[in-house]
Design a protein around this motif. Structure first.
Motif, short mmCIF file in Angstrom:
data_model
loop_
_atom_site.label_atom_id
_atom_site.label_comp_id
_atom_site.label_asym_id
_atom_site.label_seq_id
_atom_site.Cartn_x
_atom_site.Cartn_y
_atom_site.Cartn_z
N UNK A 78 43.48 -54.64 15.17
CA UNK A 78 42.96 -53.53 14.38
C UNK A 78 43.98 -52.40 14.40
N UNK A 79 44.06 -51.65 13.29
CA UNK A 79 44.99 -50.53 13.26
C UNK A 79 44.61 -49.45 14.26
N UNK A 80 43.33 -49.38 14.66
CA UNK A 80 42.90 -48.39 15.64
C UNK A 80 43.35 -48.76 17.06
N UNK A 81 43.95 -49.92 17.23
CA UNK A 81 44.53 -50.27 18.52
C UNK A 81 45.84 -49.54 18.77
N UNK A 82 46.39 -48.93 17.73
CA UNK A 82 47.65 -48.17 17.83
C UNK A 82 47.40 -46.74 17.38
N UNK A 128 40.49 -42.14 9.27
CA UNK A 128 39.17 -42.75 9.33
C UNK A 128 39.17 -44.18 8.77
N UNK A 129 40.12 -44.42 7.86
CA UNK A 129 40.28 -45.75 7.29
C UNK A 129 41.57 -46.37 7.79
N UNK A 130 41.52 -47.65 8.12
CA UNK A 130 42.72 -48.33 8.62
C UNK A 130 42.63 -49.81 8.30
N UNK A 196 36.54 -48.65 9.23
CA UNK A 196 36.15 -47.31 8.82
C UNK A 196 35.39 -46.67 9.97
N UNK A 197 35.90 -45.53 10.44
CA UNK A 197 35.28 -44.82 11.56
C UNK A 197 35.07 -43.37 11.15
N UNK A 203 31.08 -46.93 13.52
CA UNK A 203 32.17 -47.83 13.13
C UNK A 203 31.66 -48.86 12.13
N UNK A 204 32.47 -49.10 11.11
CA UNK A 204 32.22 -50.16 10.14
C UNK A 204 33.50 -50.98 10.04
#
Length: 228
Positions: A78-82, A128-130, A196-197, A203-204
């Protein structure tokens, strides 16, 4: 035996039938259609697509109580891992000298290759989007040879052996297995994650994974038996 890579996971000595496997929180159903096994082969999921692999030797209270062996949870990237944009590229070539010895007319290719590319980024300034995308492809040849004894027995007919009575009562192999194993694995995969957060607690997530795996296996066996 003879397979180029492992397919199943054993936890606490239990058969793979007793494990629970999930991908991004979704339970993976049985993909063995022989009707005799509920074990999930993990070689259909490329390690290049995984961000984390969590193994529980004992089922936690928040997990379904349907796994005697343990639980395996795979989560893709996931992009939120970075903290921001990230990318990676891997490529490699291999050569199997044993397969090359069989000559140009052999049904397996002695050359192998592997490729993997990953890209992830945020889609808005508020972060918020990744999204994260992983592509992977590989073609890997395997080959092995083995010499195994059939079983052991006590010599009873020493007259048929050079040396005669000196071998009477001795333990000797009843025969040999000369075996050759071959495996050609071709695998292509794609993993896409869109997150999407809107808040820290909400979280979605949309995950899509595709894998096409083809394995061509062969085995040659020569059974040699001795008169004991």
């Amino acid at each position: 035996q003879g397979q180029g890579e492992g397919r199943y996971v054993t936890i606490r000595g239990m058969n793979a039938d007793f494990n629970a496997v999930s991908l991004n929180g979704v339970r993976v159903t049985v993909s063995n259609f022989d009707g005799a096994s509920r074990s999930v082969p993990l070689d259909v999921v490329s390690a290049k697509s995984a961000e984390t692999i969590e193994v529980s030797k004992a089922i936690r209270p928040d997990q379904d109580a349907d796994a005697i062996g343990g639980s395996i949870s795979i989560r893709t990237r996931s992009a939120f891992d970075r903290d921001g944009r990230f990318a990676s590229l891997e490529a490699g070539l291999s050569h199997n000298a044993l397969i090359a010895d069989y000559g140009a007319g052999f049904y397996l290719d002695s050359q192998g290759h592997e490729f993997s590319a990953t890209y992830g980024d945020f889609l808005d300034e508020a972060k918020k989007w990744a999204f994260a995308l992983t592509l992977n492809s590989r073609s890997t040849p395997y080959a092995s040879q083995s010499v195994d004894t059939r079983s052991w027995a006590t010599v009873s007919n020493s007259a048929n052996l050079a040396g005669g009575a000196a071998y009477a009562g001795k333990l000797v192999p009843t025969g040999l297995f000369l075996q050759e194993f071959f495996d050609q694995i071709d695998q292509d995969g794609l993993t896409l994650a869109v997150d999407y957060r809107p808040t820290a607690d909400d979280r979605v997530k949309f995950n899509a994974s595709y894998t096409l795996r083809d394995s061509r296996r062969g085995r040659q066996l020569q059974d040699i038996r001795y008169d004991t």
